[in-house]
Write an enzyme that holds these catalytic residues in place. Structure first.
Site, mmCIF file in Angstrom:
data_model
loop_
_atom_site.group_PDB
_atom_site.id
_atom_site.type_symbol
_atom_site.label_atom_id
_atom_site.label_comp_id
_atom_site.label_asym_id
_atom_site.label_seq_id
_atom_site.Cartn_x
_atom_site.Cartn_y
_atom_site.Cartn_z
ATOM 1 N N CYS A 1 26.280 91.771 16.232
ATOM 2 C CA CYS A 1 25.603 91.345 15.130
ATOM 3 C C CYS A 1 24.791 90.072 15.106
ATOM 4 C CB CYS A 1 26.501 91.779 13.964
ATOM 5 S SG CYS A 1 25.950 90.635 12.503
ATOM 6 N N CYS B 1 25.715 87.742 12.513
ATOM 7 C CA CYS B 1 27.225 87.189 12.717
ATOM 8 C C CYS B 1 27.249 86.120 13.667
ATOM 9 C CB CYS B 1 27.872 88.426 13.076
ATOM 10 S SG CYS B 1 27.991 89.482 12.084
ATOM 11 N N CYS C 1 18.979 66.994 -8.689
ATOM 12 C CA CYS C 1 18.703 66.323 -7.567
ATOM 13 C C CYS C 1 19.393 66.971 -6.426
ATOM 14 C CB CYS C 1 19.478 64.766 -7.775
ATOM 15 S SG CYS C 1 20.003 63.928 -6.114
ATOM 16 N N CYS D 1 22.288 65.098 -4.707
ATOM 17 C CA CYS D 1 23.612 64.959 -5.266
ATOM 18 C C CYS D 1 24.286 66.365 -5.339
ATOM 19 C CB CYS D 1 23.339 64.701 -6.949
ATOM 20 S SG CYS D 1 22.022 63.365 -7.117
#
Length: 779
Positions: A578, A581, A692, A695
């Site tokens: 995959c 994956c 932010c 943040c």
């Protein structure tokens, strides 16, 4: 009846196989031909066999369609890969019946492909030979559809012939390599750029102006020599003490001009010292060295201060350089016995690598290139093998093209060079390869021993399956060498050329190039990360010391299924084939390392191809499926599913921290004043704003810091959108801001100017330790 059908099927299959065309033979090229060789061969045939030029031939159209199909298949990396593995069966049968006019192939199909002095560069060549080299390059970025490019072409060819060996003249076809041209900010054609300085040429596009531009930037040393300085240079100056000299003797009315002197000095740079003698003021020195010759080669003698003087007959810069090179020592000719002895010495402990040149027929031109190598490779011995005389040896080495350079390394390993055979390119390869002693070419017998007898193969093997014509392969190989230098004999690095060992690559289902696999005894791990040395090193380290727990049908129910309320499991259900994956895998390993200090939080994975029944029992129907089994959950029935398509480690960590109890306290103006200001406790506070982005990304990092410091320091956070006055009073003007409050009664703490968790922790520990020592000293 059944037998008859079977016979008819076999007959039709054999008939179709018999008439299946070999595209390489059709174009008259080798299987390891690069794109330039493919394009050049096709152009030659296209100009000769085009239907416009063969109107009386009824098969001309069908012949040209076959040629066009062969070219289209082999020039494209993906289709060539499929053709190499499966033949025509692997190529889609639909194809266009259209092609360009004869004049297109004659005039607009790789303007400089037929010019040996001009190096046509693709992206891989450019990165390896230009960006990773200190050589001076003058490069023409052009489009074959641009009329100004065609007008420039004759002058560019003359310039390349004039400056051959002085600088490297290149060309980039921006129709074929538009990504490279964009990368180099080429917006108009032709664009002429000098490397490595990236200086653009904006002058007149005539040969003399361009030559003047180049020579002013070619820094070489031509020394003024007199009777006194001649002895000083040879006897006292260490750099010149053991060198031979090329001397220009300036008589009254005859002296090679300064342009010739600069060109010769550039061609012979590092090989011999170059000087000029004014015979009008230093006639005695001229008489001693040259008589009436304008140019002489003074050959250094190892055990004598008197050299041997050779007259140079040529007056052209190329002729002078060629004659001078002919006086320099040849590479050591190796026969079969010499070659075996060289390999044996390297296997038993010799530390001096060899660069060996394999050739057939006349090697006069290449000998002159080889003579430049000792100056470029002073610590590497240079040898050559004539494969016409040593055919058995060359067959054993799987040499299938000529010329070929190979580096033989301490320990017995070796590597073959796949780039251009110029001295500078070969030297760059030799230096890179000889320092990567942990990397070697693997033959089929080497590989089968490694697979069938892992216990005696000397540890884990990291193997790169590649094709020399594949640009990503050529970009990966230098990084693979760099990565090999990070490991000792516990991890061996090997390469397998799938154009030479195609049956082996087919047998082990190598379907794309490069394919890079770590064989760690019975464990096999395919690499899917970025093609950099750091990514390769990180992958190997992760596989040898995994941070991700591998779950099987045996341990899944004993761990995740019977987990206590104090454990959290984050599980990736994946399938190796995959694509998403494969993209997730390196990020998943990175996530595991990022949170390895969190108590009782486990990162794991389940291979649903290997344990399909387990995945079906858990209701996993798509890959990758990421499930979080939280603290306090009962067995397997309680889990959260990660549904975002953004699957990088930091985003996953942010999501994970939503489920972990946090020691970080939300502070208001009241609690900040009562708990932080004037407190005897040490506080670490994160001032942030909800909008932010930095943040949000920093929040889990800060939470991890808080958990590691728990018990020694308290942690809090302040929402500066909701508590603006408090943040202003604390002197916060940017987000996020981290403040340390330690033995202070002020609202303004000590700012820690970093968002690295490790740095913040070490900073806090350092402050607390210093404070502890101060209090003891005061006592």
């Amino acid at each position: 009846m059944l037998n008859l059908k079977l016979c008819l099927f076999l007959a039709s299959f054999l008939l179709s196989s018999a008439f299946a065309e070999d595209y390489y033979e059709l174009l008259g090229i080798a299987k390891n031909a690069d794109n330039r060789e493919i394009r050049k061969a096709f152009k030659k045939l296209a100009v000769k066999l085009h239907p416009d030029k063969n109107k009386d031939d009824p098969s001309a159209h069908s012949t040209f369609i076959r040629l066009t199909k062969a070219y289209e298949v082999l020039k494209d990396e993906e289709s060539r890969k499929k053709y190499d593995l499966y033949g025509e069966e692997g190529i889609k049968s639909s194809q266009s019946q259209n092609y360009h006019s004869w004049s297109y192939y004659q005039d607009n199909f790789g303007i400089y492909d037929d010019d040996p002095e001009i190096i046509t560069l693709n992206k891989a060549d450019f990165e390896q030979s230009v960006l990773n080299s200190n050589s001076l390059w003058f490069i023409n970025f052009y489009s074959p559809m641009c009329s100004h490019c065609h007008l420039l072409a004759p002058a560019w060819r003359r310039l390349a012939r004039e400056l051959e060996g002085v600088v490297r003249i290149g060309a980039v076809n921006c129709e074929d390599d538009w990504a490279l041209c964009r990368q180099e900010n080429v917006r108009s054609y032709p664009s002429l750029i000098m490397y490595p300085t990236r200086e653009r040429y904006n002058g007149d596009r005539n040969e003399e102006e361009m030559k003047s531009f180049v020579l002013k930037r070619r820094q070489v040393e031509v020394l003024n020599i007199g009777s006194e300085t001649w002895d000083t240079f040879r006897q006292k100056e260490e750099i010149y003490r053991d060198m031979s000299w090329l001397l220009f003797m300036c008589h009254d009315d005859s002296c090679p001009d300064s342009e010739t002197r600069i060109k010769v000095a550039a061609m012979l740079e590092g090989l011999v010292a170059v000087g000029v003698v004014d015979c009008a003021t230093d006639g005695s020195l001229c008489d001693r060295l040259s008589g009436d010759s304008n140019v002489v080669f003074w050959e250094h003698q190892k055990y004598s201060s008197d050299g041997i003087v050779h007259k140079i007959i040529g007056s052209d810069a190329k002729d002078i350089a060629r004659e001078t090179l002919a006086f320099l020592p040849d590479a050591i000719a190796l026969n079969g016995e010499d070659f075996e002895d060289m390999q044996m010495q390297l296997r038993i402990g010799s530390t001096s690598p060899w660069l060996v040149y394999f050739y057939i027929g006349d090697s006069t031109y290449q000998d002159l290139e080889i003579k430049k190598l000792p100056a470029l490779l002073p610590s590497i011995r240079i040898g050559k093998v004539h494969c016409g005389r040593e055919s058995k040896l060359c067959q054993q080495m799987h040499i299938n093209r000529y010329p070929v350079f190979a580096v033989f390394k301490p320990g017995g390993g070796y590597e073959i060079h796949h780039g251009r055979e110029t001295a500078h390119d070969v030297a760059n390869f030799a230096l890179e390869s000889s320092s990567a002693t942990n990397l070697r070419i693997l033959t089929p017998s080497d590989f089968m021993d490694m697979v069938n007898h892992p216990e005696s193969s000397g540890g884990a093997w990291f193997v790169d399956f590649y094709a020399p014509w594949c640009p990503p392969c050529m970009r990966l190989l230098p990084e693979f060498r760099k990565a090999s230098r990070h490991f000792d004999s516990a991890v061996n690095f090997g390469t397998i050329d799938c154009t030479v060992h195609i049956n082996l690559c087919r047998q082990y289902n190598i379907r794309s190039y490069p394919t890079t696999i770590l064989y760690n005894r019975s464990n096999i791990h395919q690499f899917h990360g970025g093609h950099t040395a750091d990514d390769l090193v990180e992958f190997v380290q992760d596989m040898l010391n995994p941070a991700v727990t591998k779950l099987t049908d045996e341990n899944f129910y004993k761990t995740v299924g019977k987990k206590s309320k104090e454990n959290m499991w984050l599980v990736d259900y994946f399938a190796p084939w995959c694509g998403p994956c494969q993209q997730l895998a390196p990020q998943w390993r990175k996530l595991a390392k990022m949170i390895d200090s969190l108590p009782n939080v486990h990162v794991a994975e389940v291979n649903c191809e290997e344990y399909g029944e387990l995945c079906m029992e858990q209701g996993v129907r798509s890959y990758p499926t990421i499930r979080l089994y939280p603290f306090g959950g009962e067995g397997l029935s309680t889990f959260a599913i990660y549904s975002s398509f953004q699957r990088d480690a930091r985003t996953l960590r942010q999501w994970l921290y939503n489920f972990i109890p946090s020691p970080v306290e939300n502070l208001t103006p009241e609690t900040f004043e009562s708990k932080v200001v004037g407190s005897k406790d040490t506080w670490l506070v994160d001032f942030y704003a909800p909008w932010c982005g930095h943040c949000v990304a920093f929040a889990p990092e800060f939470q991890q810091v808080a958990q590691k410091l728990e018990g020694r320091a308290k942690s809090g956070k302040v929402d500066c959108d909701a508590n603006r006055a408090l943040c202003q009073r604390a002197g916060v003007s940017a987000y996020p801001t981290v403040m340390l409050y330690h033995n202070t009664r002020s609202y303004r703490g000590e700012e820690i100017e970093s968002q690295s968790g490790d740095y913040i922790i070490s900073y806090v520990e350092r402050v607390m330790k210093k404070s502890h020592h101060s209090s003891h000293d005061e006592f």
